[in-house]
Design an enzyme around this catalytic site. Sequence first.
Site, PDB file in Angstrom:
ATOM      1  N   GLU A 167      -5.546   7.621  -0.665  1.00  0.00           N
ATOM      2  CA  GLU A 167      -5.272   6.334  -0.648  1.00  0.00           C
ATOM      3  C   GLU A 167      -5.786   5.524   0.628  1.00  0.00           C
ATOM      4  O   GLU A 167      -6.126   4.458   0.476  1.00  0.00           O
ATOM      5  CB  GLU A 167      -3.559   6.281  -0.264  1.00  0.00           C
ATOM      6  CG  GLU A 167      -3.218   5.077  -0.208  1.00  0.00           C
ATOM      7  CD  GLU A 167      -1.462   4.825  -0.079  1.00  0.00           C
ATOM      8  OE1 GLU A 167      -0.960   3.735   0.007  1.00  0.00           O
ATOM      9  OE2 GLU A 167      -0.869   5.932  -0.443  1.00  0.00           O
TER      10      GLU A 167
ATOM     11  N   GLY B 182       9.795   1.021   6.033  1.00  0.00           N
ATOM     12  CA  GLY B 182       8.298   0.876   6.202  1.00  0.00           C
ATOM     13  C   GLY B 182       7.276   1.997   5.944  1.00  0.00           C
ATOM     14  O   GLY B 182       7.460   2.712   5.094  1.00  0.00           O
TER      15      GLY B 182
ATOM     16  N   PRO C  89      -4.585  10.709   2.353  1.00  0.00           N
ATOM     17  CA  PRO C  89      -5.944  10.574   2.717  1.00  0.00           C
ATOM     18  C   PRO C  89      -6.865   9.957   1.629  1.00  0.00           C
ATOM     19  O   PRO C  89      -7.568   9.000   2.218  1.00  0.00           O
ATOM     20  CB  PRO C  89      -6.813  12.119   2.844  1.00  0.00           C
ATOM     21  CG  PRO C  89      -5.520  12.906   3.405  1.00  0.00           C
ATOM     22  CD  PRO C  89      -4.303  12.235   2.275  1.00  0.00           C
TER      23      PRO C  89
ATOM     24  N   ALA D 295       6.075   4.005  -5.888  1.00  0.00           N
ATOM     25  CA  ALA D 295       7.268   3.408  -5.099  1.00  0.00           C
ATOM     26  C   ALA D 295       7.694   4.225  -3.989  1.00  0.00           C
ATOM     27  O   ALA D 295       8.615   4.987  -3.909  1.00  0.00           O
ATOM     28  CB  ALA D 295       8.426   3.112  -6.051  1.00  0.00           C
TER      29      ALA D 295
END
Length: 385
Positions: free
Chosen positions: A248, A135, A246, A128
């Site tokens: 992800e 954003g 990185p 989360a």
Amino acid sequence: MTLFTSTSSWKLDEHQMFSDMVGRFLDDELVPNTDTWAANGVVDRAFWNKAGEAGIMGGAVAEEYGGSGGGLGFDSVVLYEQASRGDAGWGYGIQSIVIHYITAYGSEDQKQRWLPKLISGEMVGALAMTEPGTGSDVQAVRTTAEKDGNSYRLNGSKIFITNGQTADLIIVTAKTDKSQGAKGVSLIAMETEGAEGFRRGQPLKKLGMKANDTAELFFEDVKVPMTNLLGSEEGQGFYQLMKQLPWERLTIGIMALGAIDFAIAETVKYVQERKAFGQRVMDFQNTRFKLAECKTKAELLRSFVNDCVAKADKGELDAATASMVKYWGSETQNEVVHECLQLFGGYGFMMEYPIARLYADSRVQMIYGGTNEVMKELIARSIDV
């Protein structure tokens, strides 16, 4: 279709055997259910358990925590095999990311408590980070975690959270010190069961990825033990996020490659069978040239992805290169899927055809994990030194 190239430096025989096993499992357990899950807006929990039983989710985790003791190559294989079957609904990518956060920053107690359950599918994980007003700007999070005895009190909200409706363990990005910017950010793991004050909003209605349970989350004085802090002290959250981003972003590039391979394969089958003006659509020069362009883009991306996997496996994937593979992979995915859908003609606009679902699913790849505009800025910083 395969993730590997003939020169993949990281590939072992075990990776090929694992790839074959994962492929068979997904063909049997995922592919027949994708339409049902999309209609229901969620992947059945039984599938998570079956994936755990098959040994799919712990390839990069030490055996003492229930994993297989391998490297990131095993996670990469699962991501590719899923995407190459045209699926973007199962939230394994986020599950993998959560597992790696706990592996990297969790205490021994946290690893023993959570990793076996995440690997077995008993727990579904979520990350989360994003908030309605922030954003891609992680430093600007407004969710707070204030000390209350031996606990934190979480207050705030998150949006666009993958696995949000079903997650049992959520890593929450929160400010433990509101007077600081990035240095005031911490990561706190919250178990959802029995968490008073925690609420999930209605499932978000998305353009694509219909089977993925994306949610808005609300925290109102949610009490979380201080022992659930990831890391040895507060204020490490921004650093932890930057170190893990990185991987992800590479997951997005890997899934882009899988989706491209699926799109090309589906399109080739269609144009070989479909006839127009007395000949196969495949026999038109435009069709052949368009597919030649798509296949070339796929092979270029495959080489880049494999290079990035090799670097990630050795802990050497830097932020700029990860941003490149996320940006280039997602842009290429959308270009290829666009061209493939066009070759289907009117049928490409019908949801009965997987290419239509893939077209909708692909668009968000250029947004989540950091927008491609943010990726370009990060790449530019590595040039302007």
